[in-house]
Every structure is written in structure tokens, then in C-alpha cells.
Design a protein around this motif. Structure first.
Motif, PDB file in Angstrom:
ATOM      1  N   TYR A 209       0.831  -1.204   0.000  1.00 58.28           N
ATOM      2  CA  TYR A 209       0.000   0.000   0.000  1.00 58.28           C
ATOM      3  C   TYR A 209       0.868   1.257   0.000  1.00 58.28           C
ATOM      4  O   TYR A 209       0.663   2.151  -0.801  1.00 58.28           O
ATOM      5  CB  TYR A 209      -0.926   0.047   1.226  1.00 58.28           C
ATOM      6  N   ALA A 210       1.801   1.316   0.964  1.00 60.88           N
ATOM      7  CA  ALA A 210       2.509   2.583   1.184  1.00 60.88           C
ATOM      8  C   ALA A 210       3.827   2.687   0.430  1.00 60.88           C
ATOM      9  O   ALA A 210       4.443   3.744   0.404  1.00 60.88           O
ATOM     10  CB  ALA A 210       2.761   2.778   2.677  1.00 60.88           C
TER      11      ALA A 210
ATOM     12  N   SER B  83     -10.312   2.999   3.077  1.00 66.69           N
ATOM     13  CA  SER B  83     -10.601   4.153   3.941  1.00 66.69           C
ATOM     14  C   SER B  83      -9.760   5.334   3.496  1.00 66.69           C
ATOM     15  O   SER B  83      -8.893   5.218   2.622  1.00 66.69           O
ATOM     16  CB  SER B  83     -10.238   3.807   5.386  1.00 66.69           C
ATOM     17  N   ARG B  84      -9.981   6.475   4.140  1.00 73.05           N
ATOM     18  CA  ARG B  84      -9.195   7.667   3.817  1.00 73.05           C
ATOM     19  C   ARG B  84      -7.704   7.423   4.098  1.00 73.05           C
ATOM     20  O   ARG B  84      -6.844   7.901   3.369  1.00 73.05           O
ATOM     21  CB  ARG B  84      -9.692   8.888   4.610  1.00 73.05           C
ATOM     22  N   LEU B  85      -7.417   6.645   5.158  1.00 77.24           N
ATOM     23  CA  LEU B  85      -6.014   6.385   5.483  1.00 77.24           C
ATOM     24  C   LEU B  85      -5.386   5.461   4.440  1.00 77.24           C
ATOM     25  O   LEU B  85      -4.227   5.628   4.059  1.00 77.24           O
ATOM     26  CB  LEU B  85      -5.889   5.774   6.881  1.00 77.24           C
ATOM     27  N   GLY B  86      -6.159   4.482   3.984  1.00 79.08           N
ATOM     28  CA  GLY B  86      -5.661   3.571   2.951  1.00 79.08           C
ATOM     29  C   GLY B  86      -5.336   4.332   1.673  1.00 79.08           C
ATOM     30  O   GLY B  86      -4.273   4.151   1.070  1.00 79.08           O
TER      31      GLY B  86
ATOM     32  N   LEU C  10       2.778  13.382   5.196  1.00 82.06           N
ATOM     33  CA  LEU C  10       3.703  12.288   4.857  1.00 82.06           C
ATOM     34  C   LEU C  10       4.270  11.626   6.112  1.00 82.06           C
ATOM     35  O   LEU C  10       4.382  10.399   6.180  1.00 82.06           O
ATOM     36  CB  LEU C  10       4.861  12.810   3.997  1.00 82.06           C
ATOM     37  N   PHE C  11       4.625  12.450   7.095  1.00 77.61           N
ATOM     38  CA  PHE C  11       5.225  11.905   8.314  1.00 77.61           C
ATOM     39  C   PHE C  11       4.259  10.925   8.988  1.00 77.61           C
ATOM     40  O   PHE C  11       4.609   9.783   9.283  1.00 77.61           O
ATOM     41  CB  PHE C  11       5.582  13.056   9.270  1.00 77.61           C
ATOM     42  N   LYS C  12       3.014  11.375   9.172  1.00 75.29           N
ATOM     43  CA  LYS C  12       2.027  10.524   9.844  1.00 75.29           C
ATOM     44  C   LYS C  12       1.802   9.233   9.067  1.00 75.29           C
ATOM     45  O   LYS C  12       1.708   8.154   9.644  1.00 75.29           O
ATOM     46  CB  LYS C  12       0.695  11.273   9.943  1.00 75.29           C
ATOM     47  N   MET C  13       1.712   9.365   7.746  1.00 75.67           N
ATOM     48  CA  MET C  13       1.400   8.185   6.932  1.00 75.67           C
ATOM     49  C   MET C  13       2.555   7.180   6.935  1.00 75.67           C
ATOM     50  O   MET C  13       2.342   5.978   6.948  1.00 75.67           O
ATOM     51  CB  MET C  13       1.062   8.609   5.495  1.00 75.67           C
ATOM     52  N   LYS C  14       3.775   7.699   6.928  1.00 74.29           N
ATOM     53  CA  LYS C  14       4.915   6.771   6.971  1.00 74.29           C
ATOM     54  C   LYS C  14       4.961   6.054   8.319  1.00 74.29           C
ATOM     55  O   LYS C  14       5.223   4.851   8.391  1.00 74.29           O
ATOM     56  CB  LYS C  14       6.222   7.513   6.715  1.00 74.29           C
ATOM     57  N   MET C  15       4.698   6.808   9.370  1.00 72.27           N
ATOM     58  CA  MET C  15       4.669   6.189  10.700  1.00 72.27           C
ATOM     59  C   MET C  15       3.574   5.123  10.762  1.00 72.27           C
ATOM     60  O   MET C  15       3.767   4.047  11.314  1.00 72.27           O
ATOM     61  CB  MET C  15       4.384   7.242  11.776  1.00 72.27           C
TER      62      MET C  15
ATOM     63  N   GLN D  21      -9.945  14.822  -0.574  1.00 78.15           N
ATOM     64  CA  GLN D  21     -10.818  15.021   0.597  1.00 78.15           C
ATOM     65  C   GLN D  21     -10.130  14.592   1.901  1.00 78.15           C
ATOM     66  O   GLN D  21     -10.728  14.714   2.980  1.00 78.15           O
ATOM     67  CB  GLN D  21     -12.114  14.220   0.411  1.00 78.15           C
ATOM     68  N   HIS D  22      -8.904  14.091   1.787  1.00 78.30           N
ATOM     69  CA  HIS D  22      -8.210  13.586   2.985  1.00 78.30           C
ATOM     70  C   HIS D  22      -8.196  14.634   4.104  1.00 78.30           C
ATOM     71  O   HIS D  22      -8.482  14.322   5.263  1.00 78.30           O
ATOM     72  CB  HIS D  22      -6.784  13.174   2.620  1.00 78.30           C
ATOM     73  N   VAL D  23      -7.846  15.868   3.744  1.00 78.84           N
ATOM     74  CA  VAL D  23      -7.741  16.907   4.784  1.00 78.84           C
ATOM     75  C   VAL D  23      -9.090  17.315   5.355  1.00 78.84           C
ATOM     76  O   VAL D  23      -9.141  17.974   6.395  1.00 78.84           O
ATOM     77  CB  VAL D  23      -7.074  18.203   4.272  1.00 78.84           C
ATOM     78  N   ARG D  24     -10.163  16.986   4.664  1.00 79.07           N
ATOM     79  CA  ARG D  24     -11.491  17.396   5.151  1.00 79.07           C
ATOM     80  C   ARG D  24     -12.201  16.252   5.868  1.00 79.07           C
ATOM     81  O   ARG D  24     -13.376  16.351   6.201  1.00 79.07           O
ATOM     82  CB  ARG D  24     -12.383  17.860   3.977  1.00 79.07           C
ATOM     83  N   SER D  25     -11.530  15.135   6.070  1.00 83.26           N
ATOM     84  CA  SER D  25     -12.162  13.985   6.727  1.00 83.26           C
ATOM     85  C   SER D  25     -11.356  13.611   7.967  1.00 83.26           C
ATOM     86  O   SER D  25     -10.218  14.043   8.130  1.00 83.26           O
ATOM     87  CB  SER D  25     -12.273  12.820   5.750  1.00 83.26           C
ATOM     88  N   LYS D  26     -11.963  12.758   8.812  1.00 87.64           N
ATOM     89  CA  LYS D  26     -11.370  12.584  10.151  1.00 87.64           C
ATOM     90  C   LYS D  26     -11.112  11.147  10.558  1.00 87.64           C
ATOM     91  O   LYS D  26     -10.389  10.907  11.520  1.00 87.64           O
ATOM     92  CB  LYS D  26     -12.327  13.185  11.195  1.00 87.64           C
TER      93      LYS D  26
END
Ligand SMILES: Nc1ncnc2c1ncn2[C@@H]1O[C@H](COP(=O)(O)OP(=O)(O)OP(=O)(O)O)[C@@H](O)[C@H]1O
Length: 624
Positions: free
Chosen positions: A76-77, A200-203, A223-228, A471-476
Motif C-alpha cells: 500500500y505505502a 478508507s481515507r487512510l488507505g 507524509l510523516f504521519k502516513m509513513k509512521m 478530501q483527505h484533509v477534510r475527513s477525520k
């Protein structure tokens, strides 16, 4: 392309249901695998209790966790990891050391097996944050070797080379079949989680990271959060596998968690199909059992095993599951949308973005406020002064155009304003707040999105996925929401509806087409739709007409005006002076990194300095 957008406010359940993320073959394949997996202990030769095949079966199921982790981290990443055996080992030793060596209760071992791999995964992610491809692979190999050395040499903590024995099983599950079923249940839960994550939005953010880090961050992905996230999920699943492995075998030693084992996990992932859950399972089953099936070849079996893996890797780049998917598409898909996608761009007149209409708000304002203020901005690359002390401001609701000769610093200005480059000096204020050197995703979050001169999309993803990432930044939804499917569906429905609306606004209906199959002009539109999906108040557009034919450029003019009518302020870089004169409210002219003129179209076009530096003598003659 014939555009058939849904009516405004018509993005209902029926329409959304048609956007099925699940391939039918996935459901069938998954169901068959589950039934087979549950029944297989009864089909093993020589009975089901405590025999060699049962051990192999247990090994297979626990290896699936490690491969599943790699599916998230690598598939995925796109974060290459050759350290999965290390995380597998950390999970195994967390249980073994706490229980068999220190005599602590089982739950302490379980907690340690979850915490230690996560902490180490985050650590590995943090130290390799800026690394990609082979550099990242090398760091993970280094990590793998260090872990193995520690396991070997820290006798007090790990029992050293002799390993640890008498590792307990949970709930006293001594019967291997029951323990196998327990592992299977845990695996299914993890699979369900990874499946939900994927859709999901994270995926989507993880996929964006894999496809293009810069584009991902410009679309609002941290990017930092997603890599972590990628590293921690990868290591946690590896750790759970190792924990169950230690329980299953009752004895572990450092040799099991070697670099060779990491390469095996890697090969399992690639063989099955790197971004597919079923692929991970298929690859693991195949490569765990293949040596058994090849034993008939006696001393040659390992050579044949290695040869087969090489054949898989060369001829099945998308793995076995990828091949099955392609075959399914070939046989059952009637007509690829791409065949119909060559007819050019048609825009839908009169469609609006229901979620993004600030025109009313704009009309209520008596005076235009300054939305963007740039003061003394400099960006130097060594001796190259790409931007050298520029001041300008953009008024809310304007289409403000940056023009200037090639190399005058226009793209660099946008790159600094959007957070891609850090400024050498100067300040940038957006709606009164200083945003100088903020990360791109934070700037997108504040309402300023961008497109690139050289289109940057996520080519392997579908049109709709590309835009939904906006929409990633507008979702939670966070990991827990996704794991428990809590408040996710409603948000997903809204994300999808808004992405559809943005696409309808720019004239698309082929939502499932992979972006790489679209024409250049269409890709530009998808990029604009992705920017619109971030719900911007300000758009930076870097040469959107580049590569478009005159008809497409004319359509682009209409689109720019329609976006502006929504109340979106636009900062545009453009060379096409016909387009500029049609849309510009205000123009700033750059030359050699400095501002040489600014004003309305009439003022700038008649400025002798602009004529000299940019418009050329030909235009000067025409004017005369
Ligand atoms: N990452 C970089 N490293 C070094 N130099 C750079 C970099 N980016 C831009 N430059 C240099 O900065 C100067 C301005 O480039 P920039 O791309 O901003 O100009 P531009 O006005 O957008 O040109 P064009 O109209 O051709 O796109 C050029 O001399 C370019 O070579």
C-alpha cells in the motif's frame, strides 16, 4: 468524452453503491480460502494431531501475519522493508522472554509483543523518513541485522544462541488444531482490519504516498504521519505473527528471525501480489509449502525453489493474484472505459459544487480583502537566485496571473507558497496568518490547494480514488474508527459524493479508469478536480493550459471562470497570453526572480519593461 454528471444533490445511496471497491473475484477467492483454511486440519495426511504437517500449517498461518504487514507497509505505502523477520522476532521474543525467561504472566507477554514491535516500527519509520527505494531497503537490512545480533548476544534478555523453550500457549490451548483455529480467527480479524484500511481515507493516503510523495503532500496528506502509520502497522502485524509463532512452536532461537527469513517474507508478498490481501495469503501458502512439494527432487529442490521464485518475480510483476485479476478482467469486462476516453474533454455547463460555493459570501463583501500577502520573498538554490525579493498580494475573488519569461521564477514562487520549497527569506501570509515554510498538507488544510506544471497524479489509482484523496484533509476517520467501522460509512459516502461532484464539475464520468490511461488534457482535469476536492479558497494553478490544444484551452478558460464564480481565488501561472487576457483580473510580471511590473491587463501589456522583457518586440510592433 460524454459527461453525464449526477444532478446536484443527487449523489445518493444508489449511485454510490455502484462504486463498489470490492472485486467480485476477491469475495469468491476469500470465501474459498476461509472454508479451506478451517477444514484443512481434517485433510492432513496422518491425522491432525501434533504431526509434521500440522506444524507446517501453523507456520503458514503465522507467516501470513508477517506478509499481511508487508502488504500494508510495502504494497500500500510503498515503503520497502527487508526487516519483517526482525519484527516477527521481536514479537516472538517479547512473549518468550517475559514468560519463559522471567516467569511473568501471559498477558504481560502479549502486551509486550504488541508494544515492542510498534515502538521499533515507529523508530525505524522515523530514522528512514527521508529515504526511498534502495536507500530505505538498506536501512531496513541494517535494522534486521542489528536485531538479529541483539537476539544472539543478549543472553540475559533472550537466552542467546541457545534460544528459549517452554513458551506457553494462551488459554492452555495445547491441542494444535484448536490453537491453529485461534490463529486463524486472529488472522481473519487482521485481514478485515487491513481490508477496511485499504478502502478508507487512510488507505487511500497510503496509496498516494506509494505513488508520488510530493503529489500526496500537495493533496493534503501528512507524509510523516502516513509513513509512521505504514511502518507501525507493518511491524505490529509482524509482531503478532511472531508472538503466535512462539506460542505455536514452544521454542524459538535467533536463527529463525534472520535476514533470509525477511527475504522469504518479501518473496511471499511479491509472488502473491504486493497490494492484495488474498495475494499475501496465496504467496505465503505457496512459498511455505513449495519446498515440501519439491522434496521429490531431492538435492535439487532448493535450486528449483529459488528458480521458481525468480520466474514468478520476472513474469508476474503483479503476482499471482494480479494475474488472476487481469485474466478476470480480460474474460468478463465488456468494454474498457479507456476506449471511449479519447474523445477529448467536454465540460458540463451550469454544474456547481454544492459543497464549495463561496460566491454569496464574496458578493456580500463591499471591498475585496487581501487573501494572500507575499513580502520580500527569496528562494536561492546555491548561487541561483530563482526568486529574489518579491512582494505582491492577491485579492480575494481575483484571478491573479503570474507571467514572465522561462526561468523567471514563477514555478519557484508557487512551490514556496504551497510549502514544497522552504523560503530563503521573506514572509507569506494567508488570510492574515503567517504560513511561511509550513508543510504543504497544512497549507492545503488552510484552504490553499495547487496543481503542477508537470501533472502529478497517482497513475496506478482510479480517477475517483485520485480525487477522493483530495478530501483527505477534510475527513477525520482514524485507525480506531476504521477498525471498528465506527462513523466511517457516512464519512466515506460524503468523501465519495464530493469527489464525484468535483469530477462532474470538470466533466468526468469514467471514475474507475486508471489515471495513467487518460489523455494529457484529461489528466489535467483530474488534477484540478483533486484540488477542488480539497475544498480550496485559493487555487495555485501552474500552467494548466500547457499541452492542451486550442479547443481544450478554450474549455479551460470556461472552467477557470466557473471556478472563480464559485468564489475561489486563483493564482495562475500562464504563458498563453490569449488565455491570460481573457481571465486575468490582475497580473504580476517576474523577470530574473524579481517583480518588474504589476497591474491590470491593460496596464501590464502596455508597460515598456514588460514588452522588453517578456512580450517581445513583435508584440511591441503589433501594439504600435
Ligand atoms: N530545484 C531547483 N534547483 C536548482 N535550481 C532550480 C530549482 N528549481 C528551479 N531552479 C532554477 O530557478 C530558476 C527559476 O525556475 P522556475 O522553474 O521557477 O522558472 P519559471 O519562471 O517557472 O520557468 P518556466 O516558465 O520555464 O516554467 C531557473 O533558473 C531554474 O533553473
Amino acid at each position: 468524452m460524454q459527461a453525464k454528471p449526477a444532478e446536484s444533490g443527487h449523489y445518493n445511496e444508489t449511485k454510490l453503491k455502484s462504486l463498489k471497491p470490492v472485486h467480485p473475484a476477491l469475495i469468491v477467492g476469500g470465501a474459498i480460502l476461509i472454508v479451506l483454511a478451517v477444514c484443512i486440519p481434517f485433510l492432513l495426511p496422518g491425522g491432525r494431531l501434533g504431526n509434521y504437517y500440522m506444524t507446517e500449517l501453523l507456520r503458514t498461518v503465522v507467516f501470513c501475519f508477517a506478509t499481511l504487514g508487508l502488504t500494508v507497509g510495502m504494497g500500500y505505502a510503498g515503503q520497502i522493508s527487508l526487516a519483517q523477520a526482525a519484527f516477527f522476532g521481536l514479537g516472538a521474543y517479547s512473549l518468550a522472554s517475559t514468560t519463559a525467561l522471567f516467569g511473568l504472566p501471559y498477558w504481560v507477554g502479549l502486551t509486550a509483543a504488541l508494544v515492542v514491535p510498534i515502538v521499533m516500527g515507529v523508530f525505524l519509520g522515523a530514522i528512514s523518513l527521508r529515504l526511498v527505494t534502495h536507500y530505505l531497503a538498506l536501512v531496513t537490512i541494517g535494522f534486521q541485522i542489528i536485531v538479529q545480533l541483539v537476539l544472539h548476544n543478549s543472553k540475559a534478555l533472550t537466552g542467546g544462541a541457545d534460544g528459549l523453550s517452554r513458551i506457553p500457549r494462551p488459554f492452555g490451548l495445547e491441542n494444535p488444531t484448536y490453537f491453529y483455529w485461534l490463529c486463524l480467527v486472529v488472522l481473519l480479524v487482521c485481514i478485515l482490519f487491513v481490508f477496511r484500511l485499504k478502502h478508507s481515507r487512510l488507505g487511500r493516503a497510503l496509496f498516494a504516498l506509494r505513488e508520488d510523495e510530493l503529489a500526496a503532500s500537495a493533496a493534503g496528506v501528512d507524509l510523516f504521519k502516513m509513513k509512521m502509520l505504514a511502518f507501525s502497522i507493518c511491524s505490529t502485524l509482524g509482531g503478532i505473527g511472531g508472538f503466535l509463532y512462539a506460542s505455536a512452536t514452544g521454542y524459538i532461537s535467533p536463527d529463525v528471525f534472520s535476514f533470509e527469513q525477511s527475504v522469504s517474507f518479501f518473496a511471499m508478498l511479491i509472488t502473491g501480489g504486493s497490494d492484495s490481501i488474498i495475494g499475501a495469503v496465496v504467496g505465503t501458502v505457496l512459498l511455505t509449502w513449495l519446498p515440501e512439494w519439491l522434496r521429490a527432487f531431492k538435492e535439487y529442490y532448493l535450486a528449483i525453489y529459488g528458480g521458481l521464485i525468480i520466474v514468478f518475480l520476472i513474469f508476474l510483476p503483479n503476482g499471482i493474484w494480479g494475474l488472476m485479476g487481469s485474466l478476470y478482467d480480460m474474460i468478463f469486462k465488456k468494454k474498457a472505459a479507456s476506449e471511449e476516453n479519447t474523445a477529448g474533454i467536454k465540460f458540463i455547463e451550469g454544474k456547481t459544487l454544492t459543497y464549495l460555493n463561496r460566491a454569496g459570501e464574496l458578493a456580500r463583501r463591499q471591498e475585496q480583502e487581501v487573501i494572500f500577502q507575499v513580502s520580500g520573498l527569496k528562494k536561492h538554490f546555491g548561487g541561483v537566485k530563482a526568486v529574489d525579493g518579491i512582494d505582491f498580494h492577491v485579492k480575494k475573488g481575483d484571478i491573479h496571473v503570474l507571467i514572465g519569461p522561462n526561468g523567471s521564477g514563477k514555478t519557484t514562487v508557487i512551490n514556496v507558497l504551497s510549502g514544497i520549497y522552504s523560503a530563503t527569506a521573506g514572509q507569506i501570509a494567508y488570510r492574515g496568518s503567517e504560513i511561511t515554510n509550513l508543510k504543504p498538507h497544512l497549507i492545503v488544510g488552510m484552504g490553499a490547494a495547487r496543481t503542477f506544471q508537470n501533472i502529478r497524479l497517482f497513475p496506478e489509482l482510479s480517477v475517483i480514488d485520485n480525487v477522493m484523496i483530495g478530501q483527505h484533509v477534510r475527513s477525520k476517520a482514524n485507525l480506531l474508527n476504521i477498525l471498528f467501522n465506527f462513523k466511517v460509512r457516512e464519512e466515506e459516502r460524503q468523501i465519495r459524493a464530493r469527489a464525484e461532484e468535483a469530477l462532474a464539475f470538470v466533466g468526468f464520468e469514467y471514475f474507475f479508469e486508471k489515471v495513467k490511461n487518460l489523455s494529457y488534457g484529461q489528466q489535467r482535469m483530474v488534477e484540478i478536480a483533486r484540488a477542488l476536492a480539497t475544498e480550496p479558497e485559493l487555487l495555485f494553478l501552474d500552467e494548466p493550459a500547457a499541452g492542451m490544444n486550442p479547443e481544450e484551452t478554450q474549455e479551460l478558460v470556461k472552467l477557470l471562470k466557473r471556478m472563480n464564480e464559485l468564489g475561489i481565488t486563483i493564482l495562475l501561472i500562464e504563458h498563453d497570453m490569449h488565455l491570460v487576457t481573457e481571465v486575468a483580473d490582475y497580473i504580476t510580471v517576474l523577470d530574473f526572480g524579481k517583480k518588474i511590473s504589476e497591474g491590470t491587463v491593460g496596464q501590464v501589456l502596455s508597460d515598456p519593461e514588460v514588452i522588453r522583457a517578456y512580450l517581445g518586440e513583435e508584440l511591441a510592433r503589433a501594439e504600435a
